[in-house]
Design a protein around this motif. Structure first.
Motif, PDB file in Angstrom:
ATOM      1  N   LYS A 131     -12.114  -4.790   6.541  1.00  0.00           N
ATOM      2  CA  LYS A 131     -10.976  -3.950   6.908  1.00  0.00           C
ATOM      3  C   LYS A 131      -9.716  -4.304   6.133  1.00  0.00           C
ATOM      4  N   ALA A 132      -9.708  -5.488   5.510  1.00  0.00           N
ATOM      5  CA  ALA A 132      -8.547  -5.884   4.710  1.00  0.00           C
ATOM      6  C   ALA A 132      -8.337  -4.908   3.561  1.00  0.00           C
ATOM      7  N   TYR A 133      -9.427  -4.369   3.049  1.00  0.00           N
ATOM      8  CA  TYR A 133      -9.313  -3.415   1.941  1.00  0.00           C
ATOM      9  C   TYR A 133      -8.662  -2.118   2.413  1.00  0.00           C
ATOM     10  N   ASP A 134      -8.923  -1.747   3.643  1.00  0.00           N
ATOM     11  CA  ASP A 134      -8.289  -0.546   4.197  1.00  0.00           C
ATOM     12  C   ASP A 134      -6.786  -0.751   4.378  1.00  0.00           C
ATOM     13  N   GLU A 135      -6.385  -2.009   4.546  1.00  0.00           N
ATOM     14  CA  GLU A 135      -4.969  -2.305   4.758  1.00  0.00           C
ATOM     15  C   GLU A 135      -4.191  -2.400   3.446  1.00  0.00           C
ATOM     16  N   GLY A 136      -4.888  -2.334   2.315  1.00  0.00           N
ATOM     17  CA  GLY A 136      -4.181  -2.354   1.038  1.00  0.00           C
ATOM     18  C   GLY A 136      -4.554  -3.469   0.096  1.00  0.00           C
ATOM     19  N   VAL A 137      -5.452  -4.369   0.512  1.00  0.00           N
ATOM     20  CA  VAL A 137      -5.901  -5.434  -0.384  1.00  0.00           C
ATOM     21  C   VAL A 137      -6.833  -4.851  -1.438  1.00  0.00           C
ATOM     22  N   THR A 138      -6.565  -5.166  -2.690  1.00  0.00           N
ATOM     23  CA  THR A 138      -7.392  -4.656  -3.788  1.00  0.00           C
ATOM     24  C   THR A 138      -8.587  -5.565  -4.045  1.00  0.00           C
ATOM     25  N   GLY A 139      -8.357  -6.879  -4.022  1.00  0.00           N
ATOM     26  CA  GLY A 139      -9.430  -7.828  -4.274  1.00  0.00           C
ATOM     27  C   GLY A 139      -9.156  -9.162  -3.613  1.00  0.00           C
ATOM     28  N   ILE A 140     -10.218  -9.846  -3.191  1.00  0.00           N
ATOM     29  CA  ILE A 140     -10.098 -11.161  -2.565  1.00  0.00           C
ATOM     30  C   ILE A 140     -10.918 -12.155  -3.370  1.00  0.00           C
ATOM     31  N   PHE A 141     -10.288 -13.256  -3.782  1.00  0.00           N
ATOM     32  CA  PHE A 141     -10.969 -14.256  -4.614  1.00  0.00           C
ATOM     33  C   PHE A 141     -10.827 -15.638  -3.985  1.00  0.00           C
ATOM     34  N   SER A 142     -11.949 -16.289  -3.756  1.00  0.00           N
ATOM     35  CA  SER A 142     -11.924 -17.658  -3.260  1.00  0.00           C
ATOM     36  C   SER A 142     -11.689 -18.607  -4.431  1.00  0.00           C
ATOM     37  N   ILE A 143     -10.834 -19.601  -4.205  1.00  0.00           N
ATOM     38  CA  ILE A 143     -10.568 -20.565  -5.287  1.00  0.00           C
ATOM     39  C   ILE A 143     -11.585 -21.697  -5.282  1.00  0.00           C
ATOM     40  N   ASN A 144     -12.483 -21.732  -4.298  1.00  0.00           N
ATOM     41  CA  ASN A 144     -13.493 -22.793  -4.245  1.00  0.00           C
ATOM     42  C   ASN A 144     -14.552 -22.559  -5.319  1.00  0.00           C
ATOM     43  N   LYS A 198       0.829  -1.214   0.000  1.00  0.00           N
ATOM     44  CA  LYS A 198       0.000   0.000   0.000  1.00  0.00           C
ATOM     45  C   LYS A 198       0.858   1.257   0.000  1.00  0.00           C
ATOM     46  N   LYS A 199       1.977   1.208   0.713  1.00  0.00           N
ATOM     47  CA  LYS A 199       2.854   2.380   0.807  1.00  0.00           C
ATOM     48  C   LYS A 199       3.460   2.743  -0.539  1.00  0.00           C
ATOM     49  N   LYS A 200       3.516   1.760  -1.451  1.00  0.00           N
ATOM     50  CA  LYS A 200       4.081   2.021  -2.778  1.00  0.00           C
ATOM     51  C   LYS A 200       3.014   1.948  -3.870  1.00  0.00           C
ATOM     52  N   ASN A 201       1.760   1.968  -3.432  1.00  0.00           N
ATOM     53  CA  ASN A 201       0.637   1.986  -4.383  1.00  0.00           C
ATOM     54  C   ASN A 201       0.638   0.814  -5.356  1.00  0.00           C
ATOM     55  N   VAL A 202       1.028  -0.349  -4.873  1.00  0.00           N
ATOM     56  CA  VAL A 202       0.996  -1.557  -5.702  1.00  0.00           C
ATOM     57  C   VAL A 202      -0.253  -2.355  -5.337  1.00  0.00           C
ATOM     58  N   LYS A 203      -1.008  -2.763  -6.340  1.00  0.00           N
ATOM     59  CA  LYS A 203      -2.261  -3.488  -6.117  1.00  0.00           C
ATOM     60  C   LYS A 203      -1.990  -4.913  -5.608  1.00  0.00           C
ATOM     61  N   VAL A 204      -2.814  -5.345  -4.675  1.00  0.00           N
ATOM     62  CA  VAL A 204      -2.657  -6.669  -4.064  1.00  0.00           C
ATOM     63  C   VAL A 204      -3.911  -7.504  -4.296  1.00  0.00           C
ATOM     64  N   ILE A 205      -3.724  -8.690  -4.894  1.00  0.00           N
ATOM     65  CA  ILE A 205      -4.814  -9.627  -5.107  1.00  0.00           C
ATOM     66  C   ILE A 205      -4.591 -10.826  -4.192  1.00  0.00           C
ATOM     67  N   ALA A 206      -5.601 -11.164  -3.404  1.00  0.00           N
ATOM     68  CA  ALA A 206      -5.498 -12.303  -2.485  1.00  0.00           C
ATOM     69  C   ALA A 206      -6.341 -13.469  -2.990  1.00  0.00           C
ATOM     70  N   PHE A 207      -5.694 -14.609  -3.180  1.00  0.00           N
ATOM     71  CA  PHE A 207      -6.387 -15.847  -3.543  1.00  0.00           C
ATOM     72  C   PHE A 207      -6.454 -16.702  -2.286  1.00  0.00           C
ATOM     73  N   VAL A 208      -7.658 -17.073  -1.882  1.00  0.00           N
ATOM     74  CA  VAL A 208      -7.830 -17.797  -0.621  1.00  0.00           C
ATOM     75  C   VAL A 208      -8.736 -19.003  -0.804  1.00  0.00           C
ATOM     76  N   GLY A 209      -8.670 -19.899   0.182  1.00  0.00           N
ATOM     77  CA  GLY A 209      -9.581 -21.028   0.152  1.00  0.00           C
ATOM     78  C   GLY A 209     -10.973 -20.574   0.542  1.00  0.00           C
ATOM     79  N   ASP A 210     -11.070 -20.012   1.729  1.00  0.00           N
ATOM     80  CA  ASP A 210     -12.362 -19.535   2.227  1.00  0.00           C
ATOM     81  C   ASP A 210     -12.284 -18.059   2.605  1.00  0.00           C
ATOM     82  N   ILE A 211     -13.419 -17.373   2.441  1.00  0.00           N
ATOM     83  CA  ILE A 211     -13.547 -15.983   2.874  1.00  0.00           C
ATOM     84  C   ILE A 211     -14.501 -15.966   4.058  1.00  0.00           C
TER      85      ILE A 211
END
Length: 378
Positions: free
Chosen positions: A332-345, A313-326
């Motif tokens: 609040k994860a978006y406030d910390e710098g996460v751009t998108g969260i995608f479940s692989i299920n 986030k400090k360097k304005n780089v987008k972060v994509i999180a791939f997870v099993g479960d949401i």
């Protein structure tokens, strides 16, 4: 896309961090053959941490015969020498729970062999040692490790000895001035992802003792002995270990490292990011792909996804999180710098079925995102 950083945690019991990196890399290069892909398998301090660091930054794996979980028994231990004069040691290399088999007894096991690995690395001239906690068969509050490193423990009658879990309360005096000369000017960082105190209802014996073979009576015994040892540590080492979050990690190893060596207890992801110079890697990166088995409110305490996102986030780089479960409360994860969260299920099936198809589901989910990304660019 010109540059992407892959830095996922493992999906426990399903895919290792290295496997996830490889799957992601394959898909990225399928869509962007010229893309620079930086893979950083995440180490959490337990078994596999040395290999993860070596894969992430290179280096050499050193093997050495050392004392195993039981005094007098030898095992083939190992540690990693990384660029930058850094050694990475995982206590699972010499004191792992699987090493004791059916002979689980945290009152009689030792971390002495872990100390022998530290000494060997120190004598090779490293300037920093990273010690990973996790998967231990021990509850000796790092007394064995410290003894191997030259620190002296004395009984009431003035005899020097190496305390075990069953004899921690026999320590009447600790002398850290006798530490091996090779360790005097080395920075020691202890990777620790839990916040359990040294003793008490949430302490090392109560929470982790049973999985190491302690019954109710032994848990009570070990807890009492750790309380006694903690007072000696406070007097002779000047450290109140009970007040340090994570001091109960690995049978009191966290507290022992802080007291005997002045070691800093640090979250695993913070240690990884520092070691790989993540801030510098972020330069010119288009995306960071990260992930973990489940993201929920607990993740905000500093797990991999959040630790990575705060830096990006400090360097304005987008972060994509791939997870099993949401899970719940992830906003609040978006406030910390996460751009998108995608479940692989991709299909609604129980975990036992989902884990079998996890690798292909991850590949398809990353592929799906990249197809969408390409469409937006067009």
């Amino acid at each position: 896309m010109k540059k992407v950083i892959l830095i996922p945690d493992s999906f426990k019991g399903t895919m290792s961090s290295a496997e996830i990196c490889q799957i992601m890399k394959t898909v990225v290069l399928r869509h962007y053959p010229e893309c620079e892909v930086v893979s950083i398998p995440v180490a959490d301090g337990g078994e596999g941490s040395v290999d993860a660091f070596l894969e992430a930054v290179g280096g050499e794996k050193i093997y050495k015969e050392v004392t195993g979980p039981y005094p007098g028994e030898k095992v083939k231990g190992y540690y990693g020498l990384l660029p930058g004069n850094i050694a990475v040691i995982e206590m699972a290399a010499a004191a792992a729970l699987p090493m004791v088999g059916d002979r689980k007894d945290p009152s009689k096991t030792t971390t002495y062999g872990v100390g022998e690995l530290m000494i060997d690395a120190a004598r090779k001239g490293v300037s920093k040692i990273i010690l990973g906690l996790g998967g231990s068969a021990t509850n000796d509050a790092a007394c064995g490790l410290a003894s191997a490193c030259g620190i002296s423990f004395y009984s009431k009658d003035g005899k020097k000895f190496t305390p075990l879990g069953e004899s921690m309360d026999e320590v009447a005096r600790i002398d850290t001035s006798t530490i091996d000369e090779s360790l005097r000017n080395i920075e020691i960082v202890t990777m620790c992802d839990i916040d359990n105190p040294f003793y008490g209802p949430e302490g090392a014996p109560a929470v982790y003792g049973p999985q190491k073979g302690a019954d109710e009576a032994m848990v009570k015994m070990l807890d009492g002995k750790m309380r006694v040892l903690a007072e000696v540590m406070k007097r002779d080492c000047g450290v109140d270990v009970q007040s340090i979050p994570g001091s109960g990690a690995a049978g009191g190893m966290g507290g022992g490292m802080a007291a005997y060596f002045g070691s800093r207890l640090q979250m695993g992801i913070e240690t990884v990011l520092d070691t790989v110079h993540f801030d510098e890697l972020l330069d010119n990166a288009d995306f960071v792909y990260t992930g973990e088995g489940k993201i929920d409110g607990q993740s905000l305490r500093g797990k991999v996804v959040i630790g990575v996102s705060r830096k990006a986030k400090k360097k304005n780089v987008k972060v994509i999180a791939f997870v099993g479960d949401i899970g719940d409360s992830v906003e609040k994860a978006y406030d910390e710098g996460v751009t998108g969260i995608f479940s692989i299920n991709r299909v609604a099936v129980p975990y036992k079925e989902a884990r079998v198809r996890a690798k292909s589901d991850l590949e398809l989910t990353v592929d799906n995102l990249l197809r969408y990304q390409e469409a937006l660019i067009k």
